[in-house]
Design a protein around this motif. Structure first.
Motif, mmCIF file in Angstrom:
data_model
loop_
_atom_site.group_PDB
_atom_site.id
_atom_site.type_symbol
_atom_site.label_atom_id
_atom_site.label_comp_id
_atom_site.label_asym_id
_atom_site.label_seq_id
_atom_site.Cartn_x
_atom_site.Cartn_y
_atom_site.Cartn_z
ATOM 1 N N ARG A 92 0.573 -1.013 0.110
ATOM 2 C CA ARG A 92 -0.072 -0.056 0.143
ATOM 3 C C ARG A 92 0.744 1.188 0.049
ATOM 4 N NH1 ARG A 92 -4.186 0.383 4.600
ATOM 5 N NH2 ARG A 92 -4.975 -1.239 3.429
ATOM 6 N N ARG A 93 1.679 1.206 0.852
ATOM 7 C CA ARG A 93 2.752 2.431 1.080
ATOM 8 C C ARG A 93 3.654 2.635 -0.163
ATOM 9 N NH1 ARG A 93 6.236 4.208 6.285
ATOM 10 N NH2 ARG A 93 6.826 6.475 5.216
ATOM 11 N N GLN A 94 4.168 1.629 -0.763
ATOM 12 C CA GLN A 94 4.864 1.901 -2.064
ATOM 13 C C GLN A 94 4.072 2.312 -3.027
ATOM 14 O OE1 GLN A 94 8.471 0.988 -1.945
ATOM 15 N NE2 GLN A 94 8.458 1.731 -4.034
ATOM 16 N N ILE A 95 2.964 1.566 -3.267
ATOM 17 C CA ILE A 95 2.166 1.764 -4.547
ATOM 18 C C ILE A 95 1.456 3.387 -4.462
ATOM 19 C CG2 ILE A 95 -0.300 1.578 -5.821
ATOM 20 C CD1 ILE A 95 0.628 -1.350 -5.222
ATOM 21 N N GLN A 96 1.256 3.724 -3.212
ATOM 22 C CA GLN A 96 1.064 5.282 -2.988
ATOM 23 C C GLN A 96 2.090 5.942 -3.258
ATOM 24 O OE1 GLN A 96 -2.339 6.574 -1.823
ATOM 25 N NE2 GLN A 96 -0.864 8.184 -3.141
ATOM 26 N N GLU A 97 3.425 5.682 -2.742
ATOM 27 C CA GLU A 97 4.561 6.773 -3.139
ATOM 28 C C GLU A 97 4.613 6.738 -4.825
ATOM 29 O OE1 GLU A 97 7.684 5.261 -0.847
ATOM 30 O OE2 GLU A 97 6.689 6.212 1.167
ATOM 31 N N PHE A 98 4.468 5.606 -5.271
ATOM 32 C CA PHE A 98 4.717 5.548 -6.778
ATOM 33 C C PHE A 98 3.636 6.298 -7.426
ATOM 34 C CE2 PHE A 98 3.911 3.350 -10.920
ATOM 35 C CZ PHE A 98 4.964 3.214 -11.425
#
Length: 175
Positions: A92-98
């Protein structure tokens, strides 16, 4: 190595970037892939929408972008979402940052930046697969190697091939 392969191997989601509800993305560690929709042809923006990283503009001229494009490939990028040094990261956090990176926010990394020089990124599709943190490096390396085997080069926005710790350098495939 295509959308069907990812589905058969347990990838989920398959939502467009424009319709993704980030709270529906699992918080655990895993891999994620960005795919093109059917009939999607590459058209490039002159300037990337991605954020500046270490004072570097992520934009490239059209020729290098087109050289990275893989004709006929569904998959445009394969990335991983590890636990982070404090154990509070994940898909979730990685995709949001992406996604934030694509909206011009400064990133914590440079991976996948070519995605954000494509037009109509809201139509691109994202899928993910939860995996234990200790399996991430080998899994990412395997997917990259299988893609290279099928298409002759890495997915469009993967500029560096992932390597497993116990990998034979001549093949790129984990032992």
């Amino acid at each position: 190595m295509d959308r069907k392969t990812l589905k058969a191997e347990g990838f989920a989601g398959f939502r467009t970037l424009g319709s993704l509800e980030i709270m529906r993305v699992p918080q655990g560690t895993g891999l994620f892939a960005v795919l093109r929709p059917n009939e999607y042809e590459p058209h490039f923006l002159k300037k990337s929408t991605a954020g500046i990283f270490k004072k570097k503009d992520p934009s490239l001229p059209p020729e290098p972008l087109l050289a990275e494009w893989v004709d006929g490939a569904d998959i445009l990028y394969i990335g991983k979402a590890g636990p982070g040094s404090k154990g509070n990261r994940g898909l979730r956090r990685q995709i949001q940052e992406f996604l934030d990176f694509g909206k011009g926010k400064p990133p914590g990394h440079w991976d996948g930046r070519l995605i954000w020089q494509l037009t109509h990124t809201d139509a691109l599709i994202i899928a993910w697969k939860e995996l234990p943190a200790e399996e991430l490096n080998n899994a990412e390396a395997r997917y990259h190697a299988e893609f290279v085997e099928a298409h002759g080069k890495l997915p469009f926005a993967n500029l560096v091939q992932a390597r497993a710790k116990d990998q034979r350098p001549e093949t790129g495939i984990p032992d």
